[in-house]
Write a protein that holds these residues in place. Structure first.
Motif, mmCIF file in Angstrom:
data_model
loop_
_atom_site.group_PDB
_atom_site.id
_atom_site.type_symbol
_atom_site.label_atom_id
_atom_site.label_comp_id
_atom_site.label_asym_id
_atom_site.label_seq_id
_atom_site.Cartn_x
_atom_site.Cartn_y
_atom_site.Cartn_z
ATOM 1 N N ASN A 1 -7.588 -1.945 20.495
ATOM 2 C CA ASN A 1 -8.646 -2.265 19.528
ATOM 3 C C ASN A 1 -9.201 -1.010 18.864
ATOM 4 O OD1 ASN A 1 -8.294 -4.968 20.075
ATOM 5 N ND2 ASN A 1 -9.872 -4.989 21.668
ATOM 6 N N GLY B 1 0.540 -4.789 15.110
ATOM 7 C CA GLY B 1 0.433 -5.927 14.205
ATOM 8 C C GLY B 1 1.372 -7.078 14.508
ATOM 9 N N THR C 1 -3.964 -4.879 19.784
ATOM 10 C CA THR C 1 -5.160 -5.540 19.275
ATOM 11 C C THR C 1 -5.324 -6.880 19.966
ATOM 12 O OG1 THR C 1 -4.621 -4.564 17.134
ATOM 13 C CG2 THR C 1 -6.422 -6.143 17.178
ATOM 14 N N LEU D 1 -10.187 -8.479 16.850
ATOM 15 C CA LEU D 1 -9.909 -9.191 15.597
ATOM 16 C C LEU D 1 -11.065 -10.079 15.156
ATOM 17 C CD1 LEU D 1 -6.275 -10.433 16.291
ATOM 18 C CD2 LEU D 1 -6.940 -8.921 14.424
ATOM 19 N N GLU E 1 -12.962 -9.095 11.819
ATOM 20 C CA GLU E 1 -12.138 -9.136 10.611
ATOM 21 C C GLU E 1 -11.707 -10.575 10.284
ATOM 22 O OE1 GLU E 1 -8.550 -6.799 10.853
ATOM 23 O OE2 GLU E 1 -7.780 -7.714 9.003
ATOM 24 N N PHE E 2 -11.619 -11.395 11.308
ATOM 25 C CA PHE E 2 -11.173 -12.768 11.078
ATOM 26 C C PHE E 2 -12.283 -13.793 11.340
ATOM 27 C CE2 PHE E 2 -7.247 -10.507 11.072
ATOM 28 C CZ PHE E 2 -6.482 -11.175 10.128
ATOM 29 N N VAL F 1 -5.167 -15.003 17.507
ATOM 30 C CA VAL F 1 -4.457 -13.725 17.371
ATOM 31 C C VAL F 1 -3.124 -13.965 16.651
ATOM 32 C CG1 VAL F 1 -3.333 -11.868 18.641
ATOM 33 C CG2 VAL F 1 -5.582 -12.686 19.373
ATOM 34 N N ALA G 1 -3.838 -14.702 13.042
ATOM 35 C CA ALA G 1 -4.246 -13.514 12.287
ATOM 36 C C ALA G 1 -3.017 -12.761 11.794
ATOM 37 C CB ALA G 1 -5.123 -12.613 13.166
ATOM 38 N N ARG H 1 -1.313 -12.350 7.717
ATOM 39 C CA ARG H 1 -0.880 -11.101 7.066
ATOM 40 C C ARG H 1 0.602 -11.131 6.691
ATOM 41 N NH1 ARG H 1 -3.333 -7.583 11.921
ATOM 42 N NH2 ARG H 1 -5.484 -7.236 11.220
ATOM 43 N N ASN I 1 -14.407 -15.976 19.919
ATOM 44 C CA ASN I 1 -14.357 -14.506 19.920
ATOM 45 C C ASN I 1 -13.944 -13.926 21.262
ATOM 46 O OD1 ASN I 1 -16.619 -14.522 21.553
ATOM 47 N ND2 ASN I 1 -18.040 -13.942 19.929
#
Lengths: 163, 1132
Positions: free
Chosen positions: A10, A55, A73, A78, A81-82, A106, A109, A113, B18
């Motif tokens: 992270n 990624g 990550t 995340l 950002e998400f 995850v 996400a 991208r 989260n």
């Protein structure tokens, strides 16, 4: 017997002391306290432990910490950002018990991208194919697929609106 | 209303998305020990001796328990006779039953101690099927009161007048149906943390449960404690679906370990244990009949049901009863006459599961309703409408229907699915069909004292925040949010001002938990009552400030016409504050319900009844047996949607879980042991396997429901199996009555109907004689003999620790690092699993991920494409998609995107066989060698075993990539101490998943031969779920000249033989000729007939493989036509 490893998790470089062959999932949960990644099968078959390495989505229960050289990550890294994707999950009933949700998010996400099919009619099948490594036993997937399609769409249009 | 009826995000959505939401495994307590369970390796055996003395002295061990550590005679409460002890008490009755348990500092230490426990068993015969249990001269599993051996309970329900009904009938339909054992497969495996306080003499739990009340009462019961000595704490629950609505077996074990260890203990089941040892849905074998008159009035529902109880009672009695009861609630026959037997088998016990009996019986009756409609010549929906129960009616079983909108559900389903259009003769497309089914469910059955009651409390804080306290738990149903919505609505506060505390035994009042679809009705009324009482108290308190006039609660205030005061301020006026909090606790008791009469089974057990109609369009591929669900609507009569997001979620989620039961899910046993204890082997739906489910909610209220709301959680799982069976019948005219409806059943039914069969002339093939003799001997007792010699079932253990993971950078370093104690690892996706399953036990791992020579996809000067051994599947697909699309197509169908990112090309090629006997602990020939049997010969070999060339082992080579590479022509470059050698892909395998590599060699790269990019190709695959290994896969490539003539075709079939199988005779017969699908199929069928030697139940794979081959060739042809249309093609 413990060995010292450097991991980038992270966005932070971290040193950990682990036994040889430790699973990345355990290092994240036990050594680093990042318990958002869940163990549901420990066999790479369900996607609940999905994290990104450089990624790319991988099953952290099958990854040995020693072999990780890229940036890791997790859901914790995340979530901000998400935030739009997480809201879309909530608004579309994309989780119930929530146990698979970190892995779903995850994976999604990374998917958002990725390069998407130009043809809008192919996008749902594309999402369903890419998300098939993440089992959800509660929702029947409709909400998950919708949340991803809507978030990707919203991000595309806001990118298009940008001057 | 502001909140109720809207679409509201669940209140804990932030934490649930989260990563911060706390589940049991995230609970950290000082000194937490790991608890593991020793399980029976036998289906039925006497325990002669258990010796734990050595285990107790092992390092790190803090407690070892056996049945002797529980109070004598401890048994779980069950309906019927309580028969199951928390740890086996003298006898084991199924493989996996809990025998002893250990708590130690680490899991490895605990497992080492388990191995040190000595248990001496004396094996007993035990019935492994209901048929065997009911046969003559069988061994008895229990002493039962029923008077019949191995029948735990029998029941005859005779409601209305079946006799009159039969007299009034002119038409009958009947059928034998089977509903397989489905398992919940919650994403969170069963887990509990327990902690004993010596000072307080109390046991605390953090446990993943739907019913904290039952955990406390059952743990207290089997440990000899009082109920208030056991408390639960609030924690996230990762799915339940009924499985956690009573105690689960690990919970009492964790409790006793913690008490004896004086340390907190976590018992967490592995995924394999979850599949192998937790209770499943009860399998039902049903022989059912419907009788009707010529006007389409249903007169009688009759039948006989055998319920597979498994080894212990649990909820079997009530599941059987509920299943029959469900038949007395949907339609209006004159009479019902159904008998049931609950049959003991030495298998994993059945338990509670969403749908609870009704899902099984409604499958049979809803298929028969379609058969009846056909016989009467009426539309299936019209027939159902004609017989549907209506609001205000009392049904045959005594259910008082306050509201019943089944007709509206059916009508809405008809419109939404396009029923009329789909069934129009002119619109019929081959293989396409539409199906419908209806269902009913209770909204909380009054099954036992206390089940018609639910308490709740509301706290008002000085800062005007509100807290709901409720004793049940929310396993994902959205109940927590619904309780908050009700409180916010009644108290006129923002939803954000409401917290909900659940499952804290010390603080939350009485509620029996979330089961029997009771959450909406009981939780809803309970909190509404507490909130209304709170509102009245607040208004009363406010009168001194605001006057006695018309007061209302709004915007967090008590308001008069003139002004408002925050509720927190008002609450502070009370004399009854505790810690500054105004608390109001009320008890809701539903008075409209009764417990069913024990003798007749009748009575109005539920305050309301919810109805549903589902409909689907399917496509049935006659050539492969594959069913695709194209469209699905789920219409539910729910009275009122308290929160649309979660109510729709229940409709969709239940429908997909039901589709799983319809199409693929089944716990499979061999010799009493579960064959498929993994997501890999248990085919449940993934995202790409199911369509978008379209929920439709029918509202209009219910007189007894809170705000008019009725339940939905279970009703949604009932219709899908019959919807699919009905749609398949509509599509291809064959009726499948045996769930799940897997491709083999479609192909076999079509072959039967069309009178097709294959003949393999084994008598003319001396090379197969020995195999044929051995196979015949297996079914005549040889398996029994060989099995008995090797009866030791391994089960999953934590892999042995490693000394080192090495990451060499060069091939030379790899070769020098190799050794007997080391294993090579590409992505590790199979190796890690093999370690977990005890198939390999390396001390060192040598990662190939960073070896320079193993990287990259390069085109060599001669046009050969060289792919490094450590290239990931994703990387190869990306590099080759435009040059050889067929290989990318094959990769896209392998496993999941996560696995494709990790798995390497070489790792994929040399992965071990995926035979589910070999992988899942059966002591088979390939594991043990010698005289150990092959379990696939008699076991379930329908999908993953060879139909060609099976010998001692029936497994196949699992790699789809191998099939694809064989079809383009490829070579494997193998490096060893003496240099490199090159082996053709066709010669790479010596057996199933077994390659020519010696222990000193490593795959360095794959070379795809020059010219491959000029060939056209296609890859197709039949599998049970997206990402599954192939039942069969076909890769075809060829050069096709402009005139459409095929040159040098390669046809490779995967999953059909021990190694990728080339149809060389067919290739020869096609070469130099124009493509003609019919000729091709005939040639391939001839070759398959000559080559095959299928097992008794996998001959259908030959048809499927031939069908797939046709589809592959058609795709090649399409590619050719596309290339002709756009002649400028990029080459290499």
């Amino acid at each position: 017997m413990q060995e010292s490893l450097r991991l980038n998790v992270n966005g932070k470089a971290t040193g950990v002391e682990v036994a040889p062959g430790s699973r990345l999932l355990d290092v994240l949960r036990e050594n680093l306290g990042l318990v958002g990644s869940k163990e549901a099968c420990g066999r790479g078959e369900c996607g609940a432990c999905t994290v990104l390495i450089d990624g790319r989505p991988v099953a952290s229960c099958l990854v040995m910490a020693e072999t990780v050289s890229g940036a890791v990550t997790t859901i914790e890294g995340l979530a901000d950002e998400f935030a739009d994707l997480r809201r879309a999950f909530a608004d579309n009933g994309a989780f119930q018990c929530g146990f698979c949700t970190s892995g779903q998010l995850v994976r999604a996400a990374a998917l958002i991208r990725e390069e998407w099919p130009d043809n809008p009619d192919e996008r749902e099948a594309f999402v369903r194919h890419r998300m098939s490594g993440n089992i959800c036993r509660c929702t029947g997937y409709t909400g998950i697929v919708d949340a991803i399609l809507l978030t990707a769409q919203a991000r595309r249009s806001s990118a298009a609106d940008r001057p | 209303m502001k909140y109720l009826g809207a679409r509201t995000r669940v209140i804990d959505w932030e934490a649930r998305t989260n990563g911060s939401f706390q589940y049991t495994a995230d609970v950290k307590l000082d000194g937490l020990l790991e608890g593991v369970i020793l399980r029976s390796p036998y289906s039925h055996a006497k325990i002669l001796r258990v010796d734990t003395s050595r285990a107790r002295t092992m390092p790190g061990v803090h407690a070892v328990i056996t049945a002797a550590d529980f109070p004598p005679g401890a048994r779980y409460f069950h309906e019927g006779v309580p028969d199951r002890p928390p740890l086996a008490d003298g006898v084991v009755r199924f493989i996996g039953q809990e025998v002893a348990a250990v708590a130690a500092e680490t899991r490895l230490q605990a497992q080492a101690a388990l191995r040190a426990i000595v248990v001496e068993y004396q094996q007993l015969p035990g019935p492994l099927t209901t048929a065997a249990a009911l046969g003559r001269g069988v061994s008895r599993l229990h002493d039962r009161q029923s008077g019949v051996d191995n029948v735990s309970r029998s029941v005859l329900r005779d409601w209305g007048s079946a006799e009159t009904g039969r007299r009034n009938s002119t038409v009958s339909v009947s059928g034998d149906f089977f509903f397989a054992r489905q398992t919940h497969a919650c994403m969170e495996t069963n887990i509990a943390v327990a902690q004993w306080s010596e000072t307080d003499q109390r046991l605390e739990f953090w446990t993943s449960t739907q019913a904290p009340y039952y955990v406390a009462s059952e743990v207290a019961n089997v440990m000899g404690l009082k109920q208030d000595q056991v408390i639960c704490h609030e924690v996230g629950v990762g799915g339940g679906f009924g499985s956690k609505s009573k105690i689960c077996e690990h919970e009492a074990i964790a409790g006793l370990l913690a008490r004896l260890a004086r340390r907190p203990v976590c018992v967490k089941l592995s995924r394999e244990e979850e599949f192998e040892t937790t209770k499943t849905r009860h399998a039902f074998s049903m022989s059912m009949q419907l009788h009707a008159d010529s006007a389409g009035q249903l007169r009688v529902i009759a039948g006989k049901i055998d319920v597979d109880n498994g080894a212990y009672n649990h909820s079997g009695v009530s599941v059987m009863g509920a299943g029959i009861k469900g038949l007395g609630m949907l339609y209006r026959p004159e009479g019902l006459e159904v008998s049931g037997r609950l049959v003991d088998t030495a298998l994993l016990p059945g338990g509670q599961f969403r749908g609870y009996g009704t899902v099984q019986t409604s499958f049979a009756v809803e298929c028969l309703m379609d058969d009846l409609a056909e016989k009467l010549g009426v539309d299936p929906i019209d027939l159902r409408i004609r017989n549907a129960n209506q609001s205000g009616e009392m049904t045959l079983v005594g259910a008082e229907l306050g509201s019943a909108r089944l007709v509206e559900c059916l009508t809405a389903a008809r419109d939404a699915i396009g029923w009329t259009r789909e069934r129009e003769k002119d619109n019929r497309r081959p293989g396409r069909g539409v199906g419908v089914s209806a269902s009913v469910h209770v909204s909380g059955s009054f099954t036992m004292p206390g089940a018609n009651r639910s308490d709740a409390a509301i706290d008002v804080f000085a800062d005007s925040r509100v807290r709901v306290r409720f004793g049940g738990s929310d396993a994902g149903t959205g109940q927590k949010t619904i309780l908050a919505l009700i409180a916010a609505e009644e108290l006129g506060v923002d939803l954000e001002a409401v917290d909900v505390q659940m499952m804290e035994s010390d603080k939350t009042p009485f509620d029996m938990g979330a089961w029997s679809s009771r959450g909406t009705h009981y939780g809803g009324h309970a909190v509404r009552k507490a909130a209304v009482a709170t509102a009245e108290r607040l208004k009363g308190l406010a009168a001194s400030q605001l006057g006695d006039g018309d007061l209302r609660l709004e915007d967090g205030m008590v308001k008069s016409a003139a002004r408002g005061i925050p509720i927190g301020t008002i609450a502070q006026l009370s004399n009854d504050l505790k810690d500054g909090i105004l608390s109001t606790e009320t008890s809701f008791v539903e008075t409209s319900v009764v417990q069913a009469d024990r003798a007749t089974g009748k009575g109005n057990v539920s305050p309301s009844y919810n109805f549903a109609a589902h409909a689907a369009v399917v496509d049935v591929d006659r050539r492969t047996g594959r069913i695709s669900v194209l469209d699905y609507v789920a219409v539910h009569d729910i009275g009122f949607a308290l929160n649309r997001i979660t109510i729709e979620g229940q409709a969709i989620g239940g429908a997909v879980m039901g589709l799983g039961a319809a199409l693929s899910e089944e716990i499979i046993f061999e010799q009493g042991k579960v064959v498929n204890p993994a997501y890999l082997h248990y085919a449940l739906p993934r995202a790409a396997d199911v369509p978008r489910i379209r929920p439709i909610l029918i509202e209009g209220g219910d007189p007894r429901g809170p705000y008019g709301a009725k339940a939905i959680g279970e009703c949604s799982i009932n219709p899908p199996p019959s919807v699919i069976s009905n749609a398949v019948y509509d599509a291809i005219g064959v009726r499948i009555r045996d769930l799940p409806i897997t491709p083999d059943k479609i192909i076999n039914a079509l072959a039967r109907r069309e009178g097709r069969s294959r003949s393999h002339h084994i008598w003319r093939r001396p090379s197969r004689w020995w195999i044929a003799i051995v196979r015949a001997a297996y079914s005549r007792g040889l398996l029994k003999i060989l099995h008995a010699r090797n009866l030791r079932f391994a089960s999953h253990v934590e892999p042995a620790p490693l000394e080192k993971v090495e990451t060499p950078a060069t091939l030379a370093n790899v070769l020098s690092a190799m050794g007997a104690d080391a294993k090579l690892m590409g992505g590790g996706t199979d190796l890690q699993l093999q370690r977990r399953l005890g198939l390999v036990e390396p001390k060192r791992l040598i990662s190939l991920a960073k070896v320079a020579e193993f990287q990259g996809v390069k085109t060599l000067a001669d046009g050969v494409i060289e792919v490094g051994a450590a290239v990931t599947l994703t990387a190869l697909a990306t590099a080759i998609r435009h040059r050889i699309p067929m290989i990318a197509q094959a990769i896209d169908k392998i496993a999941s995107s996560q696995i494709r990112e990790m798995a390497t090309v070489a790792g994929n090629l040399i992965q071990a066989k995926r035979c589910w006997f070999f992988r899942n602990g059966f002591g088979c020939f390939k594991r043990l060698g010698g005289l150990a049997p092959c379990y696939a010969i008699e076991g379930d070999h329908r999908f993953y075993h060879a139909a060609i060339d099976g010998h001692r082992c029936q497994a196949t080579t699992p790699s789809d990539l191998a099939t694809a590479l064989s079809a383009v022509g490829a070579d494997v470059v193998i490096a060893g101490p003496d240099g490199e050698r090159v082996v053709s892909m066709d010669a790479f395998y010596t057996g199933p998943g077994e390659a020519v590599l010696t222990e000193h060699e490593v795959v360095r790269s794959i070379r795809i031969r020059a010219g491959a990019t000029a060939r056209l190709g296609a890859f197709v695959k039949l599998r049970l779920w997206e990402g599954d290994f192939a039942i069969a896969s076909v890769a075809i490539t060829a050069n096709i000249s402009a005139d459409g003539v095929l040159h040098d075709p390669r046809i490779v079939i995967g999953g059909l033989a021990p190694t990728p199988w080339r149809a060389q005779q067919t290739e020869g017969s096609l070469d130099g000729k124009p493509i003609e699908i019919g000729t091709f199929r005939a040639a391939l069928d001839r070759e398959l007939d000559r080559a095959a030697h299928p097992l008794p139940r996998n001959g259908w794979k030959l048809d499927a493989a031939a069908g797939l081959s046709e589809q592959a060739l058609e795709a090649v042809l399409r590619a050719h036509e596309a290339a002709q249309a756009a002649p400028v093609r990029e080459s290499a």
